[in-house]
Design a protein around this motif. Structure first.
Motif, PDB file in Angstrom:
ATOM      1  N   ALA A 148       0.823  -1.207   0.000  1.00  7.91           N
ATOM      2  CA  ALA A 148       0.000   0.000   0.000  1.00  7.91           C
ATOM      3  C   ALA A 148       0.858   1.259   0.000  1.00  7.91           C
ATOM      4  CB  ALA A 148      -0.919  -0.004   1.227  1.00  7.91           C
ATOM      5  N   ILE A 149       2.082   1.159   0.492  1.00  5.71           N
ATOM      6  CA  ILE A 149       2.975   2.323   0.525  1.00  5.71           C
ATOM      7  C   ILE A 149       3.773   2.455  -0.764  1.00  5.71           C
ATOM      8  CG2 ILE A 149       4.977   3.339   1.695  1.00  5.71           C
ATOM      9  CD1 ILE A 149       3.992   1.973   4.255  1.00  5.71           C
ATOM     10  N   LEU A 150       4.291   1.320  -1.277  1.00  7.09           N
ATOM     11  CA  LEU A 150       5.233   1.359  -2.398  1.00  7.09           C
ATOM     12  C   LEU A 150       4.618   0.969  -3.734  1.00  7.09           C
ATOM     13  CD1 LEU A 150       8.272  -0.361  -0.615  1.00  7.09           C
ATOM     14  CD2 LEU A 150       7.841   2.089  -0.879  1.00  7.09           C
ATOM     15  N   GLY A 151       3.363   0.577  -3.771  1.00  6.72           N
ATOM     16  CA  GLY A 151       2.730   0.127  -5.002  1.00  6.72           C
ATOM     17  C   GLY A 151       2.599   1.236  -6.038  1.00  6.72           C
ATOM     18  N   ASN A 153      -0.015   2.710  -7.208  1.00 13.57           N
ATOM     19  CA  ASN A 153      -0.888   3.770  -6.701  1.00 13.57           C
ATOM     20  C   ASN A 153      -0.766   3.895  -5.187  1.00 13.57           C
ATOM     21  OD1 ASN A 153      -2.048   4.356  -9.287  1.00 13.57           O
ATOM     22  ND2 ASN A 153      -3.261   2.466  -9.083  1.00 13.57           N
ATOM     23  N   GLY A 154       0.407   3.538  -4.684  1.00 11.47           N
ATOM     24  CA  GLY A 154       0.627   3.582  -3.247  1.00 11.47           C
ATOM     25  C   GLY A 154       0.814   4.997  -2.725  1.00 11.47           C
ATOM     26  N   ALA A 155       0.937   5.087  -1.412  1.00 10.64           N
ATOM     27  CA  ALA A 155       1.035   6.396  -0.761  1.00 10.64           C
ATOM     28  C   ALA A 155       2.252   7.179  -1.239  1.00 10.64           C
ATOM     29  CB  ALA A 155       1.077   6.199   0.757  1.00 10.64           C
ATOM     30  N   LEU A 156       3.387   6.504  -1.402  1.00 10.23           N
ATOM     31  CA  LEU A 156       4.613   7.204  -1.779  1.00 10.23           C
ATOM     32  C   LEU A 156       4.535   7.738  -3.207  1.00 10.23           C
ATOM     33  CD1 LEU A 156       7.456   8.101  -1.102  1.00 10.23           C
ATOM     34  CD2 LEU A 156       8.278   5.831  -1.758  1.00 10.23           C
ATOM     35  N   ASN A 157       4.085   6.909  -4.139  1.00  8.92           N
ATOM     36  CA  ASN A 157       4.007   7.360  -5.538  1.00  8.92           C
ATOM     37  C   ASN A 157       2.917   8.413  -5.728  1.00  8.92           C
ATOM     38  OD1 ASN A 157       6.114   5.979  -6.862  1.00  8.92           O
ATOM     39  ND2 ASN A 157       4.924   4.088  -6.851  1.00  8.92           N
ATOM     40  N   ASN A 158       1.844   8.342  -4.961  1.00  9.74           N
ATOM     41  CA  ASN A 158       0.820   9.389  -5.035  1.00  9.74           C
ATOM     42  C   ASN A 158       1.365  10.724  -4.535  1.00  9.74           C
ATOM     43  OD1 ASN A 158      -1.265   7.892  -6.161  1.00  9.74           O
ATOM     44  ND2 ASN A 158      -2.019   7.178  -4.177  1.00  9.74           N
ATOM     45  N   THR A 159       2.200  10.650  -3.503  1.00  9.50           N
ATOM     46  CA  THR A 159       2.825  11.871  -2.988  1.00  9.50           C
ATOM     47  C   THR A 159       3.775  12.458  -4.025  1.00  9.50           C
ATOM     48  OG1 THR A 159       2.684  11.004  -0.727  1.00  9.50           O
ATOM     49  CG2 THR A 159       4.207  12.824  -1.125  1.00  9.50           C
ATOM     50  N   LEU A 160       4.553  11.594  -4.684  1.00  9.52           N
ATOM     51  CA  LEU A 160       5.460  12.067  -5.731  1.00  9.52           C
ATOM     52  C   LEU A 160       4.687  12.692  -6.887  1.00  9.52           C
ATOM     53  CD1 LEU A 160       8.043   9.112  -5.872  1.00  9.52           C
ATOM     54  CD2 LEU A 160       8.358  11.372  -4.828  1.00  9.52           C
ATOM     55  N   ALA A 161       3.541  12.107  -7.241  1.00 10.72           N
ATOM     56  CA  ALA A 161       2.737  12.630  -8.346  1.00 10.72           C
ATOM     57  C   ALA A 161       2.216  14.027  -8.042  1.00 10.72           C
ATOM     58  CB  ALA A 161       1.581  11.675  -8.630  1.00 10.72           C
ATOM     59  N   LYS A 162       1.915  14.297  -6.784  1.00 16.75           N
ATOM     60  CA  LYS A 162       1.424  15.617  -6.417  1.00 16.75           C
ATOM     61  C   LYS A 162       2.483  16.687  -6.633  1.00 16.75           C
ATOM     62  CE  LYS A 162      -1.971  14.021  -3.041  1.00 16.75           C
ATOM     63  NZ  LYS A 162      -2.399  14.034  -1.611  1.00 16.75           N
ATOM     64  N   PHE A 163       3.751  16.278  -6.575  1.00 19.73           N
ATOM     65  CA  PHE A 163       4.839  17.217  -6.819  1.00 19.73           C
ATOM     66  C   PHE A 163       5.321  17.168  -8.261  1.00 19.73           C
ATOM     67  CE2 PHE A 163       5.033  16.563  -2.243  1.00 19.73           C
ATOM     68  CZ  PHE A 163       5.204  17.863  -1.773  1.00 19.73           C
TER      69      PHE A 163
END
Length: 316
Positions: A148-151, A153-163
């Motif tokens: 869920a964190i590294l997938g 659509n995980g939390a980390l990649n979603n955060t990177l996408a916002k930037f």
């Protein structure tokens, strides 16, 4: 009459040792019966739960069996196919990589962590508990959490996408997936080694360390030349446990990567359970399992023998 009395006394003297001998024999028999009575249930349970299943597995590994129809003996064909099967070869490569890197990191980081936190304080106790906590949680749950964190659509990649940054293929890129898996395995398992090493470090005499410090030895020299050699047997035990455990890595592979992408994280145990058994190749899967058992036993014996040889060289 005198002769009769003398013969009677001689008979009593000769009968006394015989009586003592028979008494000792009865005591030995009684002790043997008690020992057998105490060991019998454990031996029976071990035989039923371990020896018999292993024997059946070895027999089935020489058969062509789909789990339903009668097993057909085929000799060494399953084992020959095991070495000719490209999927088995790749799974062994992945397993060897995970086992080697994982064991080195878990034992090394666990020992370093334990050396730093070997003192008795609330802060050290807290950080030891933090290190051990992942070991308490099921590996399946840990795998799903990290997925869920590294997938994709995980939390980390979603955060990177916002930037406005590109997603990192931790789990969907073959170049990263295997090392991500190893990292999660090490993070989840090294706390167990910390507990082992902290317990071992408590047995090192404080007087010995103080004497070395008074003689001018640095902390690094004390750890390398005194502390680590004294807890070497525990290091050996930890190494064997990690080797055998990582050879059987399965649950965290299922929940984190599912063997993907494109089989790049498919371990040998995953291959046995997810492909061979599901494909009704029970005889072949059993041969794979027996081979894995033999490899685990050989590795454990080799590590233990090397440790014993080093101990003998040090004391001889």
């Amino acid at each position: 009459m005198v002769e009769l009395a003398e013969l009677t006394r001689r008979g009593r003297r000769s009968a006394a040792p015989a009586a003592r001998g028979s008494g000792r024999g009865r005591v030995r028999l009684r002790e043997a019966a008690v020992t057998l009575g105490m060991m019998g249930p454990a031996v029976l349970l071990y035989t039923v739960l371990m020896v018999v299943p292993v024997g059946v597995a070895v027999y089935l590994s020489f058969t062509d069996w789909d789990g339903f129809s009668p097993a057909q003996p085929i000799g060494w064909e399953n084992y020959r196919h095991l070495f000719d099967d490209p999927s088995s070869t790749h799974a062994w490569y992945v397993t060897a990589l995970i086992t080697t890197i994982g064991t080195v990191l878990m034992v090394g980081l666990g020992l370093l962590y334990a050396l730093v936190l070997k003192g008795r304080s609330r802060t050290n106790s807290f950080f030891r508990a933090v290190a051990y906590f992942p070991h308490v949680i099921s590996a399946l749950i840990l795998g799903y959490l990290w997925a869920a964190i590294l997938g994709t659509n995980g939390a980390l990649n979603n955060t990177l996408a916002k930037f406005g940054l590109e997603p990192i293929g931790f789990l969907f890129d073959e170049k990263f997936a295997l090392y991500t898996l190893i990292g999660v395995i090490v993070w989840a398992g090294f706390g167990f080694n910390v507990v082992l090493f902290v317990a071992a470090l408590q047995t090192v005499p404080a007087e010995l360390l103080e004497a070395a410090a008074l003689d001018g030895a640095s902390r690094r020299q004390i750890n390398l030349r005194i502390v680590v050699p004294m807890i070497a047997p525990v290091v050996t035990v930890a190494t064997v446990l990690n080797l055998v455990g990582l050879l059987r890595a399965y649950d965290i592979v299922v929940s984190l990567t599912g063997g993907g992408p494109a089989g790049s994280t498919q371990t040998f145990t995953y291959l046995i359970l997810a492909r061979s058994f599901e494909g009704t190749k029970v005889g072949y899967a059993t041969a794979q399992a027996v081979f894995l058992m033999v490899v685990s036993a050989v590795l454990a014996l080799v590590v233990t023998a090397l440790r014993n040889r080093q101990d003998q060289a040090a004391t001889g």
